[in-house]
Scaffold this motif. Sequence first.
Motif, PDB file in Angstrom:
ATOM      1  N   ASN A   1       0.832  -1.218   0.000  1.00  0.00           N
ATOM      2  CA  ASN A   1       0.000   0.000   0.000  1.00  0.00           C
ATOM      3  C   ASN A   1       0.866   1.269   0.000  1.00  0.00           C
ATOM      4  N   LYS A   2       1.959   1.192   0.715  1.00  0.00           N
ATOM      5  CA  LYS A   2       2.854   2.358   0.744  1.00  0.00           C
ATOM      6  C   LYS A   2       3.499   2.573  -0.619  1.00  0.00           C
ATOM      7  N   ILE A   3       3.830   1.474  -1.305  1.00  0.00           N
ATOM      8  CA  ILE A   3       4.419   1.591  -2.646  1.00  0.00           C
ATOM      9  C   ILE A   3       3.429   2.249  -3.598  1.00  0.00           C
ATOM     10  N   ILE A   4       2.157   1.782  -3.544  1.00  0.00           N
ATOM     11  CA  ILE A   4       1.136   2.366  -4.424  1.00  0.00           C
ATOM     12  C   ILE A   4       0.946   3.855  -4.107  1.00  0.00           C
ATOM     13  N   TRP A   5       0.878   4.172  -2.841  1.00  0.00           N
ATOM     14  CA  TRP A   5       0.699   5.602  -2.441  1.00  0.00           C
ATOM     15  C   TRP A   5       1.870   6.463  -2.911  1.00  0.00           C
ATOM     16  N   LEU A   6       3.088   5.893  -2.721  1.00  0.00           N
ATOM     17  CA  LEU A   6       4.274   6.653  -3.083  1.00  0.00           C
ATOM     18  C   LEU A   6       4.338   6.918  -4.588  1.00  0.00           C
ATOM     19  N   MET A   7       4.058   5.928  -5.393  1.00  0.00           N
ATOM     20  CA  MET A   7       4.132   6.093  -6.846  1.00  0.00           C
ATOM     21  C   MET A   7       3.008   6.991  -7.379  1.00  0.00           C
ATOM     22  N   LYS A   8       1.837   6.898  -6.740  1.00  0.00           N
ATOM     23  CA  LYS A   8       0.749   7.788  -7.167  1.00  0.00           C
ATOM     24  C   LYS A   8       1.104   9.253  -6.883  1.00  0.00           C
ATOM     25  N   SER A   9       1.691   9.477  -5.719  1.00  0.00           N
ATOM     26  CA  SER A   9       2.086  10.858  -5.408  1.00  0.00           C
ATOM     27  C   SER A   9       3.166  11.340  -6.378  1.00  0.00           C
ATOM     28  N   PHE A  10       4.081  10.436  -6.721  1.00  0.00           N
ATOM     29  CA  PHE A  10       5.146  10.788  -7.659  1.00  0.00           C
ATOM     30  C   PHE A  10       4.568  11.125  -9.042  1.00  0.00           C
ATOM     31  N   ASN A  11       3.661  10.303  -9.490  1.00  0.00           N
ATOM     32  CA  ASN A  11       3.029  10.554 -10.795  1.00  0.00           C
ATOM     33  C   ASN A  11       2.195  11.833 -10.788  1.00  0.00           C
ATOM     34  N   THR A  12       1.557  12.108  -9.652  1.00  0.00           N
ATOM     35  CA  THR A  12       0.765  13.341  -9.528  1.00  0.00           C
ATOM     36  C   THR A  12       1.663  14.566  -9.672  1.00  0.00           C
ATOM     37  N   ILE A  13       2.806  14.501  -9.005  1.00  0.00           N
ATOM     38  CA  ILE A  13       3.757  15.612  -9.099  1.00  0.00           C
ATOM     39  C   ILE A  13       4.200  15.799 -10.549  1.00  0.00           C
ATOM     40  N   CYS A  14       4.449  14.688 -11.241  1.00  0.00           N
ATOM     41  CA  CYS A  14       4.878  14.761 -12.641  1.00  0.00           C
ATOM     42  C   CYS A  14       3.797  15.365 -13.533  1.00  0.00           C
TER      43      CYS A  14
END
Length: 864
Positions: free
Chosen positions: A632-645
Amino acid sequence: MTLDKDQLIKVYTSRLVNSLVPVEFGHEYIQSITNDLLNHLLKSPKSSSPYIDINQLTDHFKTLFLSNGLQESWIKFQSVLKMLSQTKSVDQICNYLIFLNALQSTEESRSVPNIRITSVGNNSRGYHDIEEQRTHHDLQSSPYHVSSHSSKVGSKNIINTVPLSRVISPYYETLSEDTILIYLSYSLLGLDSKLLSFSRDGNSIELPPNINSSYSGLLHSILEPGLVYKKLKLFVDSNKGKIVSPIKTAFLRSLESELNYYVNHINEYFNTEPTSLIAVYNALFPFILKLRLLYSLTNELNLSGYEFLSKVYHLSKFGDIRIKDLTHNIFSQISAPYYEVLEHWVIKGELIDNSDEFFIAFNTEAQHINDIIEYLPQRIPDFFVSMNETMAYKIYQIGKMLIFLLKYCKELKWISDYSMKYSTYIFQNNQGIQSMPSNVIIDLINLQYEEILNYFTIVLQEKHSMFHHLQNFKRFLLMNSNDFIESIIEKGIVLFNEPANSLTSNQLAKVLIESINNSSVKNYRSDYKNRLDARILDLSHGNIGWEVFTLEYKISDSPIYHILNYNNGTLEYLKMFNFLWKLRHFSYLLNLNFIECSNVKKNDLRRISSRYIKLKRQLKSKSSLRLGIRDNKIIWLMKSFNTICLIRHQLIKFISALVTYLSFDIIENNFDQLIIRQLFKSSSPVLHSTSSKNIGILPILNENFTKALKKDESNFSGPLKSKLITHNMNELTFDELINIHSTYLQNVTHFKILNDTEIGKHSGTSYIKQIYQFLEICFAFIKSSEEYNSLIVNYISILNVEENLRSEDMNQFDDDLEELENKIKLIVNKIYKDLYMSNYKSMLYIFIKDLRSDTELKDLSRFF
């Protein structure tokens, strides 16, 4: 019913004889004299009737007058007959008789006191006294009028024994006409005499008391030119050498000449010994009107020179032929200085107008040539406008271009040849411009204007490469040369991040040289490349190199500088460069941030990214899949990263759209419409802009253009030969070139989205202020994104360390991971909720609404 000339002569002759011949001669005798006189006056050269000798008449009349003791009456009667015998036409006779009758009316105001006349005769009653009293009776006679009275005693006429001349003389005493004529010439020349003297102020002449009303009335008219002459002579003497205006000085000379002519006329006329006052008046009459007009013009000298010239010109078009002729002669003389100023201006570009009367003036307080040379259309005299209203403006441009070619372009030889050619034509083939007819002057001005404008265009475009410099301003300062700007950023990135006060000129020069060598600019002519300079703005503009760096394209050594830099045009280029540089700076920072994020994803998040992809597939295939805490932390982290992008992508898109719109829809489009299409006669579409609507157009130069200065093609116009060079440029004046360039710069640098006075309809805020707010959001995002990348790297580093530890040792990093997770959540919330959703999205929505509500900016709204 109107009487004809013969009838009038009969009427006035009868009145004349009745007034001159005593009544005691009898009615029949008076009628006989009247008939004889009429036969003489109305005799026809073709008549067959015998000619009546005037001497025979006078001898007969003389005998009768003298036999009755009427010597004075005879003298007066003889003078009238003599004057009538000198007339040559019926009109002259009629006019003279009417004039004598008119003189009678001047005596009507004279009252006659009581007159006592005693008559004696044989009567049965003896002597009788007959008394006639006339109180306040108006004398109904001319100066030659002799009245008599008779009465009847019984049936006989009683004739008085007192001569009427003795009766009338107390009431008609006067100086003789001959005496007045002796002194009259002095008064007419403004001099005092024993008989007539001027008052102290020269406004009046005192007449002797022993001059009768008839002579007095006539002298009022005769002495008027003497009074006016005296005042005009005093005016000329008191103003000699004191009037600055050449036009008014010329009028003073003309006035003096007219006065001398008047003096000569008086001297010549009185040398012939005039016979009567009426003859003097007739000789003076033409000068009375002339002197009146001259005096009225002296009262108009408070006007400026060109206004006075216009007034005289209007009078020269007057209906009265005498006024027209006089003022035409005066105008010819006083307009000569005006034409001299004109000649100097169109031949040499010299303004010899110290009295400030020409419609062109020099403003000595101005600095720029376009402000120094002033065009004053309100000063164009009417006589010049009547020739052709556009001629004055062409004359203004001729002298202005001559000055520019001589003082700024140093075209000494061409100017010398030009001046020699037109000086020869104007002064050798003619007697100056004033001597030429209007149509010849128009042809001359058109020819000069055409020739000098042709050479002026060649000098600017061929010798001094004006169009190419305009292109370079667009390429360098308006960032049309994209690879060159990117090279500057690339070579100077380290330097631009340094504090502003640490930058040196040598460092910037090195960056500039390297950027030139690593871009397409290296292929440009060396004189173009050498004009580029990198410098630092005032340190108050910012703290780091990015904020104080600027590029400059120097043309101060070229004559075109005075066209392109009018009203600080080059400064407008620098302002536009600084704004575009800011956009390029933020675009570079966002791209750099993108590269950093890409490196983080490629290196630090590589394993997590792979795990995220697998988890997405699993969740897609198994909707009921339960994930662990780490997943779940991996999914949250990558979603936040993609959002920033994604947010970064939106910001990059915004700045790119703005740069594209400014570069092509504003800069390139205005350059095409206002520079290329205005400067060139023909052009061809060879470049396409990124905008689907606009097509960039570059000129096709005529083959003769590059050889313009060597080509010698002659066109003939009348007696002058004009050398015109064939080329592909529109021939524009100095003012037109300035206006074209100023309009171009105005349209670019003050376009709506760059103008702080243009307010959005929905936001109530200027477009440029909204753009700067977007840039502030970009800057905040870049800083937050850098912080986010740093937290991600730390977070991944701890996770990697945990994987290499035993399970019992993993718990020691839980607190650090939790702290980093919290920081990441905070920074993500800040970027997404605060910067993007609350600020950027809401502002962009209003900004787009503002753009869509403006017809000129609708196209820009589609880019966002």
